[in-house]
Design an enzyme around this catalytic site. Structure first.
Site, mmCIF file in Angstrom:
data_model
loop_
_atom_site.group_PDB
_atom_site.id
_atom_site.type_symbol
_atom_site.label_atom_id
_atom_site.label_comp_id
_atom_site.label_asym_id
_atom_site.label_seq_id
_atom_site.Cartn_x
_atom_site.Cartn_y
_atom_site.Cartn_z
ATOM 1 N N ALA A 37 0.843 -1.143 0.014
ATOM 2 C CA ALA A 37 -0.076 0.043 -0.008
ATOM 3 C C ALA A 37 0.904 1.164 -0.095
ATOM 4 C CB ALA A 37 -0.910 -0.039 1.145
ATOM 5 N N HIS A 38 1.989 0.957 0.598
ATOM 6 C CA HIS A 38 2.983 2.189 0.565
ATOM 7 C C HIS A 38 3.357 2.521 -0.699
ATOM 8 C CE1 HIS A 38 2.656 2.174 5.268
ATOM 9 N NE2 HIS A 38 3.309 3.513 5.463
ATOM 10 N N ARG A 39 3.854 1.502 -1.434
ATOM 11 C CA ARG A 39 4.537 1.501 -2.473
ATOM 12 C C ARG A 39 3.706 1.879 -3.514
ATOM 13 N NH1 ARG A 39 9.079 -1.132 -4.336
ATOM 14 N NH2 ARG A 39 9.475 -2.151 -2.446
#
Ligand code: SF4
Lengths: 203, 310
Positions: A37-39
Site C-alpha cells: 500500500a505504501h509502495r
C-alpha cells in the site's frame, strides 16, 4: 510516562504535549496499511482508496475471518516491523495527512522529519499480543485493495481503547529507539570488556 | 516462460496407529500456538516483578492479559505462528518411524485449519505462498536416532519472522577465541535483538562449521530458560552472557528496562583444531516451544505443559 486517550479525527493541538515514552489509547478509525500500500501510493502514484487524514494507520497483516456479505471479523492482529516502511513514510504522511503511524520497533530520519513537519506521531504496540489487540477492534467497516490479499488489504477498523501504544517519535522529532540504541551500544562495549576477561579458555 | 508448477498436497494414507499419532500431534500443535510452556510463563512472571517502571509493567500486563485471552478464546496468541520445526530423538524400534515424516506434515496441515495458523510457507524462487502453511521442507524435521528403544521425543517449535531474523552463524579463527564468540553474540543483540520481541531466549552454538554451530544454537532454544549447560566453562559463559545482555537493558520490546533476556543457553560439540564455529538463534518472549514424548503404544507425556491433556 503519561497516558493520553485520543479519538479520531486528531488535531495538531491534540498531539502537541505528547512526548516519547508516553502512552496512548486510541478510539475511532485505524486502517491497516503496510508494504505494498505504501509502495502503490508513493511509487505507483495510486491515490489511497481510504481517507486517513487525521486518523491512524497500523503496519500489520491481520488474520481476518470472512463472515460473508462484506462482513468481517478480526481474529488476530499484531504489528509488523515498521522499519520496512521507513523508505516511504515521509512522503506517505505528506500526501495523506495521517496523524498516527502504529507498528513495531523504531523508524528512522524520514519519519522523524514527517512527524515534526506535519505534526504526527510514530507509535509502537507491544508485538506478540495479537488476541488482545483483536478484541479492541469493534468492527471492520470497510476493506479496500482486496486484490492484495488478506495481509495487505486496507482493513478499515473501528477501534475502542486500542493500546497501549508507546510513543516512539513525537512532534518535536525526538526518537525513542534511536536514543535507546546509542545507550545500548555504549553499554554493550563495557559488558564485552568485562566478559572477555573471563573467557580465555584457549590457553 | 515455463509455467510454475504449483505445490500440491493430498492427505496421505496412514495406518490407524499413525492416524492416532497425527491427531495427537495436531492437537498439541494447536495448543502450542496459544499456550506458552511452563518455564517461559514462569520466567515472564518473574521478570515482570523485576521491571518496576510503569511502562515496562504495562507491557508485561498486556502479555499476561493476551495469553489469558488466547486461552479463553482459543486463538493463536501471536498472529505470526511461524514455520513449524520438529527436533526429534527417536528410538530405532519406534513402530511408526517409517511414517513419521508423513504424520508430522499432515499434523501441521490439519493444525493450520484447526488453530488456525497463519499461512507462512512461501515457495522460494517461484515466490508464491502455498496457502497451506506447508511447502517444500516446511515443516522442517530434524531426526536423530537415539538408541534402540521404542520411544520417541519430539520438540515442536514455532518461531515468527521477528525472532528468526537475528539468526546468524560464522566460522572464527581460533586466534579470535571465545572472545570472538562473545563479540558475535553481543553485536547481534543490539542490531537485531531489539526487533525480535525481547525478553529473548538466546541460543548459542559452538562447534566447527556454520551448520553445526547454527544447529546447536537452535537446540539450545529447546532447553528450558533456566537450564544450565553440563559443561562448566559453557555454563560460565551462559551466566556471563546473560548478565552482560541484561545489562545492555533492552527491556520488553526494546523500550529499555532492567532485563533483556529470559535466559542464555549454550550447546557445544567438538571442533576442528583450526576453526571455531559460532551460531546464534533467538526466541522471542512468545517462545512457543513444546515437548511431547510417546512410547510404542502412543502413551504420551507433555513435560513442558503441566496439566494439559490432548
Ligand atoms: S517476534 Fe515473536 S512475539 Fe514478536 S511478532 Fe514475531 S512471533 Fe510474535
Amino acid at each position: 510516562m503519561r497516558t493520553f486517550h485520543l479519538t479520531t479525527p486528531i488535531s495538531d493541538a491534540d498531539l502537541e504535549e505528547i512526548r516519547i515514552g508516553d502512552i496512548i489509547y486510541l478510539n475511532g478509525t485505524m486502517v491497516t496499511c503496510r508494504d505494498v500500500a505504501h509502495r502503490r501510493l508513493v511509487e505507483e502514484k495510486m491515490p489511497l482508496p481510504v481517507d486517513v487524514r487525521n486518523k491512524a494507520i497500523l503496519h500489520a497483516g491481520p488474520i481476518v475471518k470472512d463472515l460473508g456479505n462484506d462482513h468481517y471479523e478480526m481474529v488476530s492482529v499484531g504489528p509488523t516491523t515498521s522499519m520496512r516502511m521507513e523508505k516511504f513514510e515521509e512522503e506517505f504522511v505528506k500526501q495523506t495527512g495521517v496523524k498516527l503511524i502504529i507498528g513495531k520497533g523504531g523508524m528512522g530520519p524520514g519519519t522523524q522529519r514527517a512527524c515534526e513537519k506535519y505534526k504526527a506521531l510514530q507509535l509502537v504496540y507491544p508485538a506478540g499480543n495479537a488476541v488482545y489487540a483483536a478484541t479492541k477492534v469493534q468492527k471492520i467497516v470497510d476493506a479496500q485493495w482486496r486484490d492484495l490479499g488478506m495481509p495487505e488489504t486496507l482493513w478499515v477498523c473501528k477501534i475502542a481503547d486500542f493500546g497501549p501504544l508507546v510513543v516512539a517519535i513525537d512532534t518535536t522529532g525526538a526518537n525513542l529507539f534511536e536514543q535507546n540504541k546509542i545507550e545500548f551500544n555504549r553499554r554493550k562495549e563495557a559488558e564485552i570488556q568485562k566478559i572477555n576477561a573471563q573467557v580465555r579458555f584457549i590457553k | 516462460m515455463q509455467a510454475i508448477e504449483k505445490y500440491t498436497y493430498t492427505t496421505p494414507t496412514l495406518s490407524p496407529k499413525a492416524q492416532q499419532m497425527r491427531d495427537l500431534m495436531t492437537n498439541y500443535i494447536t495448543i502450542v500456538s496459544r499456550r506458552l510452556p511452563d518455564d517461559v510463563t514462569k520466567k515472564l512472571k518473574d521478570l515482570a516483578q523485576i521491571e518496576v517502571d510503569p511502562l515496562q509493567q504495562l507491557v508485561y500486563d498486556t502479555m499476561r492479559e493476551n495469553q489469558l485471552l488466547a486461552e479463553t478464546l482459543k486463538r493463536p496468541s501471536c498472529q505470526d505462528t511461524g514455520a513449524l520445526q520438529f527436533f526429534i530423538k527417536c528410538g530405532a524400534q519406534f513402530p511408526l518411524l517409517s511414517e513419521l515424516n508423513a504424520i508430522l506434515k499432515d499434523a501441521v496441515y490439519q493444525a493450520t485449519q484447526k488453530a488456525p495458523l497463519r499461512h507462512n510457507a512461501v515457495q522460494t524462487f517461484d515466490e508464491y505462498n502455498t496457502g497451506l502453511n506447508i511447502g517444500n521442507g516446511i515443516p522442517s524435521v530434524f531426526l536423530e536416532i537415539g538408541d534402540n528403544s521404542t520411544d520417541i521425543e519430539i520438540y515442536v517449535y514455532m518461531a515468527g519472522g521477528g525472532c528468526t531474523l537475528p539468526g546468524a552463524a560464522k566460522v572464527l579463527m581460533p586466534g579470535e577465541g571465545y572472545e570472538g564468540v562473545v563479540r558475535f553474540v553481543m553485536d547481534q543483540m543490539t542490531s537485531y535483538g531489539i526487533n525480535a520481541c525481547p525478553p529473548l531466549l538466546v541460543g548459542v552454538g559452538v562447534a566447527t562449521s556454520v551448520e553445526t554451530a547454527a544447529f546447536n544454537s537452535k537446540l539450545a532454544l529447546m532447553r528450558t530458560v533456566d537450564s544450565v549447560s553440563p559443561n562448566a566453562n559453557a555454563a560460565k559463559m551462559e551466566q556471563l552472557l546473560e548478565t552482560g545482555i541484561n545489562n545492555i537493558g533492552l527491556g520488553p520490546q526494546g523500550f529499555g528496562g532492567k532485563k533483556s533476556v529470559m535466559g542464555v543457553n549454550v550447546v557445544n560439540t567438538a571442533r576442528h583444531p583450526s576453526t571455531i564455529g559460532v551460531g546464534i538463534s533467538t526466541g522471542c518472549w512468545s517462545h512457543r516451544r513444546g515437548k511431547i514424548t510417546f512410547d510404542a503404544a502412543l502413551n504420551y507425556t507433555l513435560p513442558m505443559n503441566k496439566g494439559v491433556q490432548l
